[in-house]
Design a protein around this motif. Structure first.
Motif, PDB file in Angstrom:
ATOM      1  N   HIS A 160       8.210   1.845   4.679  1.00 46.34           N
ATOM      2  CA  HIS A 160       9.249   2.589   3.997  1.00 46.34           C
ATOM      3  C   HIS A 160       8.846   4.057   3.892  1.00 46.34           C
ATOM      4  O   HIS A 160       7.698   4.368   3.563  1.00 46.34           O
ATOM      5  CB  HIS A 160       9.453   2.060   2.565  1.00 46.34           C
ATOM      6  N   ILE A 161       9.835   4.920   4.131  1.00 42.96           N
ATOM      7  CA  ILE A 161       9.652   6.347   3.851  1.00 42.96           C
ATOM      8  C   ILE A 161      10.709   6.702   2.810  1.00 42.96           C
ATOM      9  O   ILE A 161      11.917   6.628   3.079  1.00 42.96           O
ATOM     10  CB  ILE A 161       9.854   7.225   5.094  1.00 42.96           C
ATOM     11  N   THR A 162      10.274   7.059   1.619  1.00 42.18           N
ATOM     12  CA  THR A 162      11.217   7.429   0.571  1.00 42.18           C
ATOM     13  C   THR A 162      11.516   8.924   0.645  1.00 42.18           C
ATOM     14  O   THR A 162      10.731   9.710   1.173  1.00 42.18           O
ATOM     15  CB  THR A 162      10.659   7.077  -0.815  1.00 42.18           C
ATOM     16  N   ALA A 163      12.692   9.286   0.120  1.00 41.21           N
ATOM     17  CA  ALA A 163      13.117  10.692   0.121  1.00 41.21           C
ATOM     18  C   ALA A 163      12.902  11.309   1.502  1.00 41.21           C
ATOM     19  O   ALA A 163      12.242  12.349   1.651  1.00 41.21           O
ATOM     20  CB  ALA A 163      12.356  11.476  -0.949  1.00 41.21           C
ATOM     21  N   SER A 164      13.457  10.665   2.509  1.00 44.61           N
ATOM     22  CA  SER A 164      13.183  11.071   3.886  1.00 44.61           C
ATOM     23  C   SER A 164      13.667  12.497   4.166  1.00 44.61           C
ATOM     24  O   SER A 164      14.618  13.001   3.557  1.00 44.61           O
ATOM     25  CB  SER A 164      13.832  10.095   4.856  1.00 44.61           C
ATOM     26  N   GLN A 165      12.976  13.130   5.107  1.00 44.29           N
ATOM     27  CA  GLN A 165      13.252  14.523   5.489  1.00 44.29           C
ATOM     28  C   GLN A 165      13.420  14.580   7.000  1.00 44.29           C
ATOM     29  O   GLN A 165      12.864  13.751   7.725  1.00 44.29           O
ATOM     30  CB  GLN A 165      12.076  15.404   5.069  1.00 44.29           C
ATOM     31  N   LYS A 189       0.864  -1.185   0.000  1.00 43.89           N
ATOM     32  CA  LYS A 189       0.000   0.000   0.000  1.00 43.89           C
ATOM     33  C   LYS A 189       0.897   1.229   0.000  1.00 43.89           C
ATOM     34  O   LYS A 189       1.905   1.268   0.693  1.00 43.89           O
ATOM     35  CB  LYS A 189      -0.873   0.014   1.243  1.00 43.89           C
ATOM     36  N   ARG A 190       0.485   2.244  -0.750  1.00 48.89           N
ATOM     37  CA  ARG A 190       1.279   3.464  -0.834  1.00 48.89           C
ATOM     38  C   ARG A 190       0.428   4.677  -0.497  1.00 48.89           C
ATOM     39  O   ARG A 190      -0.755   4.724  -0.775  1.00 48.89           O
ATOM     40  CB  ARG A 190       1.837   3.648  -2.244  1.00 48.89           C
ATOM     41  N   LYS A 191       1.114   5.655   0.120  1.00 46.63           N
ATOM     42  CA  LYS A 191       0.464   6.935   0.400  1.00 46.63           C
ATOM     43  C   LYS A 191       1.557   7.989   0.370  1.00 46.63           C
ATOM     44  O   LYS A 191       2.398   8.049   1.270  1.00 46.63           O
ATOM     45  CB  LYS A 191      -0.208   6.915   1.764  1.00 46.63           C
ATOM     46  N   GLU A 192       1.572   8.754  -0.680  1.00 44.29           N
ATOM     47  CA  GLU A 192       2.601   9.793  -0.868  1.00 44.29           C
ATOM     48  C   GLU A 192       3.982   9.145  -0.780  1.00 44.29           C
ATOM     49  O   GLU A 192       4.299   8.247  -1.549  1.00 44.29           O
ATOM     50  CB  GLU A 192       2.395  10.924   0.137  1.00 44.29           C
ATOM     51  N   ARG A 193       4.827   9.558   0.154  1.00 51.65           N
ATOM     52  CA  ARG A 193       6.176   8.982   0.259  1.00 51.65           C
ATOM     53  C   ARG A 193       6.225   7.710   1.113  1.00 51.65           C
ATOM     54  O   ARG A 193       7.300   7.164   1.357  1.00 51.65           O
ATOM     55  CB  ARG A 193       7.126  10.035   0.839  1.00 51.65           C
ATOM     56  N   LEU A 194       5.093   7.245   1.566  1.00 52.66           N
ATOM     57  CA  LEU A 194       5.047   6.065   2.426  1.00 52.66           C
ATOM     58  C   LEU A 194       4.666   4.825   1.623  1.00 52.66           C
ATOM     59  O   LEU A 194       3.830   4.891   0.721  1.00 52.66           O
ATOM     60  CB  LEU A 194       4.021   6.264   3.548  1.00 52.66           C
ATOM     61  N   LYS A 195       5.299   3.718   1.974  1.00 48.93           N
ATOM     62  CA  LYS A 195       4.934   2.443   1.385  1.00 48.93           C
ATOM     63  C   LYS A 195       4.970   1.380   2.466  1.00 48.93           C
ATOM     64  O   LYS A 195       5.914   1.329   3.264  1.00 48.93           O
ATOM     65  CB  LYS A 195       5.906   2.048   0.263  1.00 48.93           C
ATOM     66  N   VAL A 196       3.928   0.569   2.519  1.00 50.73           N
ATOM     67  CA  VAL A 196       3.847  -0.503   3.503  1.00 50.73           C
ATOM     68  C   VAL A 196       3.643  -1.821   2.778  1.00 50.73           C
ATOM     69  O   VAL A 196       2.870  -1.898   1.818  1.00 50.73           O
ATOM     70  CB  VAL A 196       2.670  -0.262   4.476  1.00 50.73           C
ATOM     71  N   THR A 197       4.346  -2.843   3.234  1.00 53.90           N
ATOM     72  CA  THR A 197       4.113  -4.196   2.735  1.00 53.90           C
ATOM     73  C   THR A 197       3.642  -5.073   3.875  1.00 53.90           C
ATOM     74  O   THR A 197       3.904  -4.789   5.052  1.00 53.90           O
ATOM     75  CB  THR A 197       5.382  -4.785   2.108  1.00 53.90           C
TER      76      THR A 197
END
Lengths: 115, 113
Positions: free
Chosen positions: B76-81, B57-65
């Motif tokens: 997962h948090i992509t392009a983390s800030q 499942k994805r939501k903006e920069r978040l992805k969960v498996t």
């Protein structure tokens, strides 16, 4: 903005006092919960309620009681506060209809210190 | 008894990298798994939920498996800030919709600029 409001952010009480923690939600949620959170232990469920005047014990109900006289309000009572009840207390609510799909809405927490 | 394990050690990553957090559960067959974010001194905030029949499942920069065979969820948090720095909690729940949801203790994430 929907919200769960806990009456106090910080509270200091003496051993043996009766302590009331109040929680109010404005989302018309059926389910309400009280958790305590301690470092390394995560959230532990104390009591929950799925309807007015209904209550169920969670995993650590000893030393606590609850009251739900109105749908929007769920109170946690420490009958005789003890130092091992020093903790962060979190109230949450959820909709029965959503089946958890929208998660729980938590309050900001009450940090209780018993001295 | 039901048990949820999240890394107790903090995760430190550099800004712009992908953060990956792990949630393992035992003696449990959840129908859903939720992820929350918690900032210091605040209550957890719901981020997203994944169902047992969804692999990702994805939501903006978040992805969960969600791998029901491994009994594991990855967050997962992509392009983390730096603003992503917080504690992240996982919460598997049963088909009844979470009357007695058990939360993991959380993993603290620090994102350095």
């Amino acid at each position: 903005d929907v919200k769960v409001t806990q009456s106090s952010r910080y509270l200091v009480k003496r051993t043996g006092e009766k302590v009331f923690l109040e929680c109010v939600q404005d989302m018309d949620h059926e389910n309400m919960f009280w958790y305590r959170q301690d470092p390394g232990l995560g959230l532990r469920l104390i009591y929950f309620s799925y309807d007015v005047k209904m209550k169920e014990k969670g995993d650590i109900p000893e030393g606590y009681s609850v009251s739900r006289e109105k749908k929007e309000r769920f109170s946690l009572i420490l009958e005789s506060a003890s130092t091992n009840q020093t903790s962060m207390y979190l109230c949450a609510s959820s909709s029965k209809l959503s089946g958890g799909a929208y998660g729980y809405t938590f309050g900001s927490g009450t940090r209780l210190t018993v001295v | 008894s039901q048990k949820i394990e999240q890394n107790s050690e903090a995760l430190n990553i550099q800004e712009g990298k992908t953060a990956t957090l792990t949630c393992n559960y035992t003696n449990y067959s959840p129908a859903y798994l939720q992820w929350y974010r918690q900032d210091p001194g605040r209550g957890p905030v719901f981020l997203l939920l994944i169902r047992e029949n969804e692999k990702e499942k994805r939501k903006e920069r978040l992805k969960v498996t969600f791998d029901t065979t491994l009994k594991q969820s990855l967050f997962h948090i992509t392009a983390s800030q730096p603003a992503d720095s917080a504690t992240y909690l996982c919460a598997p729940l049963g088909s009844t919709g979470g009357f007695k949801t058990i939360f993991g203790a959380g993993t603290r994430l620090f994102v350095k600029a």
